[in-house]
Design an enzyme around this catalytic site. Structure first.
Site, PDB file in Angstrom:
ATOM      1  N   VAL A  57      -9.746 -17.646 -37.854  1.00  0.00           N
ATOM      2  CA  VAL A  57      -8.475 -18.067 -38.470  1.00  0.00           C
ATOM      3  C   VAL A  57      -7.288 -17.460 -37.714  1.00  0.00           C
ATOM      4  O   VAL A  57      -6.260 -18.124 -37.518  1.00  0.00           O
ATOM      5  CB  VAL A  57      -8.445 -17.676 -39.970  1.00  0.00           C
ATOM      6  CG1 VAL A  57      -7.127 -18.102 -40.601  1.00  0.00           C
ATOM      7  CG2 VAL A  57      -9.608 -18.324 -40.703  1.00  0.00           C
ATOM      8  N   LYS A  96      -9.251 -13.860 -50.156  1.00  0.00           N
ATOM      9  CA  LYS A  96      -9.429 -14.081 -51.605  1.00  0.00           C
ATOM     10  C   LYS A  96     -10.110 -12.906 -52.282  1.00  0.00           C
ATOM     11  O   LYS A  96      -9.858 -12.621 -53.453  1.00  0.00           O
ATOM     12  CB  LYS A  96     -10.220 -15.367 -51.871  1.00  0.00           C
ATOM     13  CG  LYS A  96     -11.658 -15.373 -51.362  1.00  0.00           C
ATOM     14  CD  LYS A  96     -11.793 -16.047 -50.040  1.00  0.00           C
ATOM     15  CE  LYS A  96     -13.144 -15.842 -49.417  1.00  0.00           C
ATOM     16  NZ  LYS A  96     -13.254 -16.412 -48.096  1.00  0.00           N
ATOM     17  N   LYS A 123     -12.180 -17.235 -55.933  1.00  0.00           N
ATOM     18  CA  LYS A 123     -11.176 -18.302 -55.822  1.00  0.00           C
ATOM     19  C   LYS A 123     -10.717 -18.800 -57.191  1.00  0.00           C
ATOM     20  O   LYS A 123      -9.534 -19.052 -57.405  1.00  0.00           O
ATOM     21  CB  LYS A 123     -11.728 -19.437 -54.946  1.00  0.00           C
ATOM     22  CG  LYS A 123     -11.885 -18.984 -53.483  1.00  0.00           C
ATOM     23  CD  LYS A 123     -12.690 -19.973 -52.655  1.00  0.00           C
ATOM     24  CE  LYS A 123     -12.767 -19.545 -51.188  1.00  0.00           C
ATOM     25  NZ  LYS A 123     -13.755 -20.309 -50.430  1.00  0.00           N
TER      26      LYS A 123
HETATM   27  N1  HSE Z   1     -17.221 -19.076 -47.119  1.00  0.00           N
HETATM   28  C1  HSE Z   1     -16.278 -20.011 -47.587  1.00  0.00           C
HETATM   29  C2  HSE Z   1     -16.965 -21.347 -47.856  1.00  0.00           C
HETATM   30  C3  HSE Z   1     -15.138 -20.302 -46.636  1.00  0.00           C
HETATM   31  O1  HSE Z   1     -18.140 -21.542 -47.562  1.00  0.00           O
HETATM   32  O2  HSE Z   1     -16.295 -22.221 -48.368  1.00  0.00           O
HETATM   33  C4  HSE Z   1     -14.007 -19.346 -46.697  1.00  0.00           C
HETATM   34  O3  HSE Z   1     -13.397 -19.300 -47.953  1.00  0.00           O
END
Ligand code: HSE
Length: 436
Positions: free
Chosen positions: A13, A102, A202
């Site tokens: 990122v 997150k 999340k």
């Molecule tokens: N590991 C996460 C996923 C991506 O598989 O969606 C990053 O938030």
């Protein structure tokens, strides 16, 4: 003016973010006022795929978060420590924060936002949920007039990829996980994803914004997808469902068992049978989606790529722009650059005859040999390639012929049609539609 950015981390990122910041053309004009001042990495001498001057790379991350020159610290190292300490240190030095982390926000949000509010600085986290999908700003701003009832997300791409393949191939979890790991779609240690922990982080963040309150991360019921098997997916399919890992946040308006009359939230992550008619049932592979319902907006869904360099960096840079826009209005007497119009030229619009598209056309013709051949010849002479030609039957004593083209230039298609209209065999062309 120039806003100086301290980037912590130059992984997937971080590299995507640097690429956008170094290539401002065609993006928001405010990007031209952003400068990567320092980049914190573990190994400054390692070759990089992005063209960052080596003299701004440093392994001393503390030097970045305490540097008086830096306006915005972008934390992209992930994990809990040292990310949490660096964010807090940066805040104490008056830096605005942009993060994709997150896990830190879901666990230490109270500590971080309290410190940020005391200092009068911003902590931006669009990239922390749903990668490139704009959902944090919409919840904070565009949907701000709503009372949100429900937020349901497919917010983990790894598990959605695994469940989609299990559904498509009739395969079992372990088999698909192993293959996903070989292909790089799942981590070598898949725990955070397959056990639902990432999705729980999340939904903690989404719920906090949707319901305007703090969430204790440990109170989220969390079940992963390890126990989902091919037989259940097949039965669910027969019954009209697909199985998805959903992260669910709901306001309980009338809790029957509640001791208090106050609204409560339901917060849970678990594999769920989703009716095939629900919009979330069609979110497949690594894609994410967040489905919200609120009053008065009703239902709204955000869909896109929840991970990866480009999508996540898109959200990171949007947050940087948001902070830079505020800083700019604090120092210059100008309208807010993201709320005002900054465009000064007219865009060139392509004339319809240059548009490339597919066409569906229905002809009613005389029914004698060679008509389809004549159509094909005229289309071919005009450079119109056909995807399918079918004669369905008779209507009003005419042969009904349906033609679907490949992508063609609209001007060429119209020329062909003009010639076709002159054919003796053509009675009429009742339908002419474009195909996406
Ligand atoms: N590991 C996460 C996923 C991506 O598989 O969606 C990053 O938030």
């Amino acid at each position: 003016m120039t806003f100086k950015i301290g980037l912590l981390g130059l992984g997937t990122v971080g590299t995507g973010t640097a690429q956008i910041l170094l290539d401002a053309a065609g993006r928001h004009p405010l990007l031209q006022e952003l400068e990567i001042a320092k980049v914190g990495v573990r190994s400054p001498d390692k070759p990089r795929s992005v063209d960052i001057p080596t003299d701004i790379l440093t392994a001393d991350l503390e030097a970045i978060v305490t540097d008086p020159e830096i306006d915005i610290v972008v934390e992209l190292i992930g994990g809990l420590e040292p990310a949490r300490s660096l964010i807090l240190q940066a805040i104490s030095h008056g830096k605005h924060i942009v993060t994709a982390n997150k896990a830190v926000i879901a666990r230490y949000g109270e500590e971080i936002f309290t410190a940020a509010n005391e200092k009068g600085i911003y902590v931006m986290l669009e990239a922390a949920v749903g990668g490139g999908i704009p959902v944090i700003q919409p919840l904070k701003q565009s949907l701000g007039s709503n009372r949100i009832h429900t937020a349901i997300g497919i917010v983990n791409g790894t598990t959605n990829y695994i469940l989609t393949r299990m559904q498509d191939e009739g395969a079992d979890f372990a088999e698909v996980l192993a293959d996903a790991q070989n292909l790089g779609y799942a981590e070598a240690d898949p725990t955070a994803d397959v056990d639902g922990l990432d999705a729980a982080d999340k939904i903690a963040i989404l719920a906090s914004l949707a319901f305007a309150g703090r969430i204790k991360r440990e109170e989220i019921y969390t079940e992963g997808i390890r126990q989902v098997n091919a037989a259940d997916i097949a039965y669910a399919d027969k019954l009209g469902f697909v199985i998805k890992l959903l992260a669910i946040a709901k306001r309980e308006d009338n809790p029957k068992s509640a001791q208090s009359t106050e609204d409560r939230l339901q917060l849970r992550v678990h594999p769920t049978l989703v009716p095939k008619s629900h919009p979330l049932a069609n979110i497949n592979g690594v894609f994410n989606a967040i489905f919200l319902s609120g009053e008065p907006i009703g239902e709204v869904m955000f869909y896109g790529k929840g991970a990866g360099a480009g999508p996540t960096a898109s959200a990171v840079v949007a947050d940087i722009l948001n902070v830079a826009a505020v800083l700019k209005t604090e120092t210059e007497p100008i309208p807010h650059p993201l709320l005002s119009c900054t465009h000064h030229h007219y865009c060139a619009i392509a004339p319809m005859e240059d548009v490339m598209t597919r066409f569906y056309t229905r002809f009613l013709t005389e029914d004698y040999p060679g008509v389809i051949g004549q159509l094909g010849t005229i289309f071919g002479n005009n450079g119109v390639s056909l995807e399918s030609v079918v004669q369905i039957g008779m209507r009003d004593n005419r042969a009904e012929i349906v033609v679907v083209t490949h992508d063609v230039r609209e001007g060429n298609f119209n020329q062909a049609l003009e010639e076709i209209r002159q054919l003796e065999a053509i009675a009429s062309i009742p339908s002419l539609l474009r195909v996406l």
